[in-house]
Scaffold this motif. Sequence first.
Motif: not given
Length: 241
Positions: A188, A148, A146, A183-186
Amino acid sequence: MGRTMLYGLLLLLGLTGCSDDRDDGSRAFMSEATIVGDADRGYSCYLDGGGRVVTHDRRLDGIERGYFEFRYTESDWTDAALVGCYIRNARVLPYSVYEIIRPVGTESSGTDSPAGADNREIPPHLSLGQGCFGYFDLHTGIRIANLQNGESIPVEMEMSYDPAEQTPDTLRLRLHYHPEIPAGWPDTHLEYGSVSCDLSALASLVQWSDSVTVAVDAGDEKPYLIRIGRDDLFKPDTGIE
């Protein structure tokens, strides 16, 4: 002072400094290795390029394969009558620990994966390392990161085989590669590295020839092949004296 004279002075100082160094016998090298044994009796580290290192370093607890730094001194070289020369009492630093894939058998009439996952993806930039000491290595994307927050998770990988497809000179395996992004890892990316496949459970699957081709089906119809000797299907003994 001219450039040539300055260079000569620096060279002289360098040689003088080197002559004052004392060799304390410390040595180090890096190698892939298979680990057997335990901290109490000692771990035997079998190097892929040949040779063996013995250590009681508890950092190896639970590790089977990886890439390591070995630190030792010249006095640690030992020559034993039954096992030959090896390094004892080394300090071993795990640089990269390989996850282990253990092949699972399937039947010809069943699904092509023990998990029923026919929707496998093609592993990117896949290559196979050499096979020895009961394992062979695979190099591909092994973790999803991830971008972010720096968190990462391993890519799910399985290896299956159909007993009916095996012949004495060819071991056929099927790789199932499932990189699932949470889900929620835009944002990567894949981190590349190595995993090891444990072949030892297949050593008695058939009466193997002296030389065996390991053929891995990764879903892209490319030939992923390595040649191993029959003895490479077996893990080494601890070999502790």
